[in-house]
Design a protein around this motif. Structure first.
Motif, PDB file in Angstrom:
ATOM      1  N   VAL A 138      -6.045   4.622  66.878  1.00 47.45           N
ATOM      2  CA  VAL A 138      -7.241   3.931  66.400  1.00 47.45           C
ATOM      3  C   VAL A 138      -8.054   3.434  67.598  1.00 47.45           C
ATOM      4  N   SER A 139      -9.355   3.699  67.579  1.00 44.39           N
ATOM      5  CA  SER A 139     -10.204   3.304  68.700  1.00 44.39           C
ATOM      6  C   SER A 139     -11.319   2.357  68.265  1.00 44.39           C
ATOM      7  N   TRP A 140     -12.338   2.853  67.556  1.00 38.80           N
ATOM      8  CA  TRP A 140     -13.455   1.988  67.201  1.00 38.80           C
ATOM      9  C   TRP A 140     -14.078   2.420  65.883  1.00 38.80           C
ATOM     10  N   GLY A 141     -14.981   1.574  65.386  1.00 36.32           N
ATOM     11  CA  GLY A 141     -15.649   1.834  64.122  1.00 36.32           C
ATOM     12  C   GLY A 141     -17.116   1.481  64.197  1.00 36.32           C
ATOM     13  N   PRO A 142     -17.798   1.574  63.077  1.00 34.47           N
ATOM     14  CA  PRO A 142     -19.254   1.379  63.062  1.00 34.47           C
ATOM     15  C   PRO A 142     -19.653  -0.091  63.105  1.00 34.47           C
ATOM     16  N   SER A 143     -20.874  -0.336  63.520  1.00 39.08           N
ATOM     17  CA  SER A 143     -21.421  -1.692  63.468  1.00 39.08           C
ATOM     18  C   SER A 143     -21.894  -2.023  62.062  1.00 39.08           C
ATOM     19  N   GLU A 144     -22.239  -0.980  61.312  1.00 39.34           N
ATOM     20  CA  GLU A 144     -22.666  -1.147  59.918  1.00 39.34           C
ATOM     21  C   GLU A 144     -21.874  -0.190  59.034  1.00 39.34           C
TER      22      GLU A 144
ATOM     23  N   GLY B 205      -8.102  -5.371  64.813  1.00 43.66           N
ATOM     24  CA  GLY B 205      -6.683  -5.616  65.051  1.00 43.66           C
ATOM     25  C   GLY B 205      -5.827  -4.381  64.875  1.00 43.66           C
ATOM     26  N   ASP B 206      -6.416  -3.315  64.312  1.00 47.40           N
ATOM     27  CA  ASP B 206      -5.677  -2.058  64.161  1.00 47.40           C
ATOM     28  C   ASP B 206      -5.824  -1.152  65.382  1.00 47.40           C
ATOM     29  N   SER B 207      -6.750  -1.482  66.284  1.00 46.27           N
ATOM     30  CA  SER B 207      -6.997  -0.642  67.456  1.00 46.27           C
ATOM     31  C   SER B 207      -5.719  -0.406  68.248  1.00 46.27           C
ATOM     32  N   GLY B 208      -5.530   0.833  68.666  1.00 42.48           N
ATOM     33  CA  GLY B 208      -4.324   1.206  69.400  1.00 42.48           C
ATOM     34  C   GLY B 208      -3.192   1.638  68.499  1.00 42.48           C
ATOM     35  N   GLY B 209      -3.360   1.428  67.207  1.00 48.32           N
ATOM     36  CA  GLY B 209      -2.318   1.808  66.252  1.00 48.32           C
ATOM     37  C   GLY B 209      -2.295   3.311  66.008  1.00 48.32           C
ATOM     38  N   PRO B 210      -1.225   3.812  65.392  1.00 43.86           N
ATOM     39  CA  PRO B 210      -1.051   5.256  65.246  1.00 43.86           C
ATOM     40  C   PRO B 210      -1.746   5.854  64.026  1.00 43.86           C
ATOM     41  N   LEU B 211      -2.206   7.074  64.183  1.00 47.94           N
ATOM     42  CA  LEU B 211      -2.569   7.934  63.064  1.00 47.94           C
ATOM     43  C   LEU B 211      -1.618   9.123  63.135  1.00 47.94           C
ATOM     44  N   PHE B 212      -0.960   9.414  62.049  1.00 44.91           N
ATOM     45  CA  PHE B 212       0.149  10.363  62.100  1.00 44.91           C
ATOM     46  C   PHE B 212       0.245  11.170  60.816  1.00 44.91           C
TER      47      PHE B 212
ATOM     48  N   THR C  88      -2.417   9.631  58.202  1.00 46.62           N
ATOM     49  CA  THR C  88      -2.181   8.246  57.784  1.00 46.62           C
ATOM     50  C   THR C  88      -2.416   7.306  58.954  1.00 46.62           C
ATOM     51  N   VAL C  89      -3.065   6.189  58.678  1.00 41.95           N
ATOM     52  CA  VAL C  89      -3.267   5.155  59.681  1.00 41.95           C
ATOM     53  C   VAL C  89      -2.467   3.930  59.261  1.00 41.95           C
ATOM     54  N   ALA C  90      -1.906   3.217  60.226  1.00 37.29           N
ATOM     55  CA  ALA C  90      -1.102   2.034  59.914  1.00 37.29           C
ATOM     56  C   ALA C  90      -1.350   0.949  60.945  1.00 37.29           C
ATOM     57  N   GLY C  91      -1.179  -0.295  60.541  1.00 33.80           N
ATOM     58  CA  GLY C  91      -1.354  -1.396  61.478  1.00 33.80           C
ATOM     59  C   GLY C  91      -1.259  -2.745  60.810  1.00 33.80           C
ATOM     60  N   TRP C  92      -1.464  -3.793  61.621  1.00 31.01           N
ATOM     61  CA  TRP C  92      -1.402  -5.177  61.164  1.00 31.01           C
ATOM     62  C   TRP C  92      -2.766  -5.844  61.260  1.00 31.01           C
ATOM     63  N   GLY C  93      -3.835  -5.041  61.212  1.00 33.51           N
ATOM     64  CA  GLY C  93      -5.173  -5.584  61.386  1.00 33.51           C
ATOM     65  C   GLY C  93      -5.643  -6.428  60.216  1.00 33.51           C
TER      66      GLY C  93
END
Length: 359
Positions: A105-111, A85-92, A29-34
């Protein structure tokens, strides 16, 4: 994202053989305020059920994948995914009754495509490094002392870069007040010593933010709760350190103003200090009340800076630190009266906070 109910829960790193948690298709699960579908940052925490993807599947999407990276997601990724805005958030995940943090959370695609997975930092890959640094930070750098009638001298030297040390002082006698006298010290630019009137930095008033060459000055708590001394260093040159005395006294301090270090000025609402260079920079938002973009107030700040090149309002030498007659400000660093610091520095906790779903 998906709206969810949350509470506070302790989360741990995976131990032993954690391969099952990172297997293809394992629930995570991923969570955040992004940002959400509207493009706005969420004002409530959101979560999304994902799956772990294999390294091979990840490399099909990204040729620049490095060791320690972990792909997660669920098709179609064009529907829902972690956002800016979710970067640095937890996956658990949950293992029985225990929460385990598996990634960040680190990064995602450009497309974005149906299989453009999110890329995360695998915490299990970095487990040894995390454990070593956590042990150092949470044992050596967060300490509590009792202030006694007899002054105790504390010296801190050979400060490392990116140090965050919190020292809490409470009176041995619950009807007395903690008093700290800075004796000497040398803090490099962007390295700070901060004193708080109380033991909870999230609510206590900041008495002073010190930097530069430190000379003798006394600070006394206004209540019997105690004082907190925090040290924060940057990645630049190492500071020499400082020496101070702490004891309990019978009379409280009566300070009404807080001092900021050279190059900083107060926000108009006296909540904290901001670099004088950020006043009237057209960006705004540095001060909660946006007084850093108040034209008249900016002129006042800039005038003080232009007058002596120090950003000082001339009040630093009036001994307003805590109302004690012996508290004439002899620090060579320049002071400006304020009520708090640009950052809200919270004491480091041993407990990480993660979502606890209510079923």
């Amino acid at each position: 994202g998906i709206n969810a109910e949350y509470g506070d829960a302790e989360i741990n790193l995976p131990e032993g053989d954690a391969s099952s948690f990172y297997a293809d298709g394992a629930a995570i699960t991923v969570a955040g305020w992004g940002t959400t579908e509207t493009g706005e940052v969420s004002d409530t925490i959101k979560s999304l059920a994902y799956e772990v993807k294999t390294e091979a599947a990840c490399k099909e999407e990204y040729s620049d994948l490095l060791d320690g990276m972990l792909c997660t997601g669920k098709k179609p990724m064009t529907s829902k995914r972690a956002g800016t805005g979710d970067s640095g958030g937890p996956l658990f995940t949950k293992n029985g009754t225990d929460w385990l943090q598996l990634a960040l959370v680190s990064w995602g695609p450009s497309e974005i495509t149906e299989t453009s997975w999110d890329v995360n930092s695998n915490v299990n890959y970095y487990r040894d490094w995390i454990t070593t640094n956590m042990d150092a930070a949470f044992t050596e750098y967060n300490v509590e002392y009792q202030a006694k009638d007899t002054a105790q001298t504390i010296s801190i030297s050979d400060m490392r870069n990116r140090l965050y040390k919190v020292m809490t002082f409470v009176p041995e006698t619950n009807t007395k007040y903690v008093s700290i006298t800075i004796k000497s010290g040398d803090m490099k630019e962007m390295d700070f010593v901060m004193l708080y009137d109380g033991t909870d930095m999230s609510s206590a008033k900041m008495i002073a933010q010190l930097s530069g060459t430190l000379k003798e000055k006394t600070y006394t708590a206004s209540t019997t709760a105690g004082l907190t001394l925090a040290i924060m260093t940057s990645k630049a040159d190492k500071s020499t350190g400082l020496s101070f005395e702490v004891k309990q006294v019978g009379a409280s301090g009566a300070f009404t103003e807080t001092s900021c270090a050279k190059g900083y000025a107060r926000c108009k609402d006296n909540r904290y200090c901001v670099s004088t260079q950020l006043f009237c920079d057209g960006e705004g938002g540095e001060c909660i009340d946006y007084s850093d973009e108040d034209a008249d107030y900016c002129k006042e700040v800039k005038k003080d800076t232009d007058d002596d090149g120090k950003g000082d309002d001339g009040k630093g030498d009036e001994g307003k630190g805590d109302g004690n007659k012996t508290n004439n400000d002899t620090n060579s660093a320049t002071w400006r009266t304020v009520d708090t610091f640009p950052y809200t520095l919270l004491a480091i906790s041993f407990t990480f906070l993660v979502p606890a779903f209510l079923h």
